[in-house]
Write an enzyme that holds these catalytic residues in place. Structure first.
Site: not given
Ligand SMILES: *Cc1c(COP(=O)(O)O)cnc(C)c1O
Length: 432
Positions: A291-294, A331, A335, A362-363, A391
């Site tokens: 389940e990759p996002g980043r 970001r 973080y 304005c921060e 993100y």
């Molecule tokens: C955010 C998230 C991801 C993806 O995470 P990355 O760090 O972006 O790869 C996968 N699964 C779940 C449940 C998440 O909340």
């Protein structure tokens, strides 16, 4: 090459993104603007798909965690690349549906799905719900019974792993708003409740331990714990659950100081551990979901800004202000995330100017980074922040009534608008 291969410098000394001159892009589309090299996104999808297949078998499926970067065309790209997707809200589901994303390949996440979300997802025929907690199990079961359907579900489990990343992006330890801990017995409880519940069929388990993780060890530990738990379920309940979703979280190279992960090799390493654990516990290898996002989208992106004021405060620091900031990239404020920045129209000059990159809000905390070494800037320069694909747009706001920047996709050297720039009229559109 600057941090990633698709960022380079041409003969005019301009930054190029996927071979396209960034200064030309800034002229054509204005600033701030998000630029994304679609080829890089597609390439990353292929790496995940091929490695998943090679190491886990033909039924393994990587999902794109679409919260990282969400707009209609992104779902089309994910569909085209044969990915599944993870959606976390009614809005993401709606966007996926508009894009024509196949509903059976959607996994519906979130720790607090509303009744409306649940109903909408069932209307749409979402393939799998990842159920977070007991109340949600009851709500999903009740809605499925009302409709006379059986909803396929996974359960979100917290394996109790500390992945050594920023506290705000750790999700897999026992003290978490997500999921059900194995250590407290709550995970086994919800497994039993799911097996007994009407209207749902429990296909397997899910875990996600956090984000921006570089070591394989925490993934290996989590996988080992999850496989052992599958074996416990078999012993206690007499069922072999057939699917294991290992979540996302592999890290991305933002600066020269970050390592470049070999994603295919990482998936191979994780697979070796999962297989060894299955063998040890004498259970069949489950269907594996990643389940990759980043790591699918971050490197593809860059944000282009125009430099405004350059304020040098003797003995303190140099503030370089740009025409965006925390509304398009929160970001650093959230973080303290590190980025690489440069002056795109003089990218071949040495980066000898130490800057604090400030936004226009304005921060005082509206910064894109501190101690960043860039080319000496002047008002009107194009400043690029690299590796902003994940993100950034997804977290963008209209703070200070700033319209959100457009998303420009590059494919084989051609640019197209995937999301148009917001206008001032857009800002007042919802106001009564
Ligand atoms: C955010 C998230 C991801 C993806 O995470 P990355 O760090 O972006 O790869 C996968 N699964 C779940 C449940 C998440 O909340």
């Amino acid at each position: 090459m600057i941090v990633h291969e698709h960022f380079d410098v041409n003969d005019q000394g301009h930054l190029t993104i996927g071979g396209v001159d960034a200064v030309d892009l800034a002229k054509t589309y204005g600033t701030p603007a998000y630029i994304l090299d679609e080829n890089v996104i597609r390439q990353q999808c292929r790496i995940y798909r091929e490695a998943a297949k090679a190491h886990f078998g033909a039924d393994a499926l990587p999902l794109y965690a679409s919260k990282a970067l969400c707009f209609t065309e992104m779902y089309r790209i994910a569909a085209d690349e044969g990915m599944g997707v993870d959606c976390v809200s009614g809005g993401e589901l709606y966007t996926a549906r508009k894009a024509g994303f196949p509903a059976e390949r959607i996994y519906f996440h979130g720790n607090n799905k509303t009744d409306r979300d649940i109903a909408d997802a069932m209307d749409m025929g979402v393939g799998t719900f990842v159920v977070d907690n007991a109340e949600e199990l009851a709500a999903v079961s009740a809605e499925a019974c009302r409709r006379g359907i059986t909803q396929r579900i996974l359960l979100r489990i917290t394996p109790g792993i500390d992945p050594h990343t920023h506290r705000a992006i750790v999700t897999g330890n026992v003290d978490s708003k997500f999921g059900n801990a194995i250590a407290t017995g709550q995970a086994m409880q919800i497994v039993k409740a799911s097996l007994a519940a009407e209207g749902v069929s429990l296909a397997g388990l899910h875990c996600h331990i956090g984000s921006q993780i570089f070591d394989i060890e925490p993934f290996a530990d989590a996988a080992a714990i999850m496989v052992a738990f599958l074996a416990d379920i078999q012993k206690e309940c007499g069922v072999v659950l057939s699917e294991l979703n290992l979540g996302g979280g592999l890290g991305v190279r933002y600066t020269e100081h970050d390592r470049q992960i070999d994603y295919a090799a990482a998936i191979g390493d994780i697979a070796a551990i999962v297989k060894a654990q299955c063998k040890q516990h004498a259970i069949p290898l489950p269907r594996i979901i990643l389940e990759p996002g980043r790591s699918l989208v971050a490197a593809a992106g860059a944000t282009l800004y125009t430099v405004g004021s350059v304020k040098e405060i003797p003995e303190f620091r140099n503030y370089v202000s740009v025409d965006g900031g925390m509304p398009d990239n929160p970001r650093y404020a959230l973080y303290q995330s590190r980025y690489t920045a440069l002056i795109a129209n003089r990218a071949s000059e040495p980066a000898t100017y130490r800057a604090t990159l400030a936004g226009r809000c304005c921060e005082s905390g509206d910064l894109l980074g501190e101690d960043m070494d860039i080319q000496k800037p002047v008002r009107g320069d194009v400043l690029a922040v690299l590796v902003t694909g994940a993100y950034n747009y997804a977290m963008a706001s209209n703070y200070n009534r700033l319209p959100r920047p457009p998303v420009i996709l590059l494919r084989d050297g051609k640019a197209r608008i995937a999301v148009r720039r917001e206008t001032f009229e857009d800002l007042t559109d919802h106001d009564q």
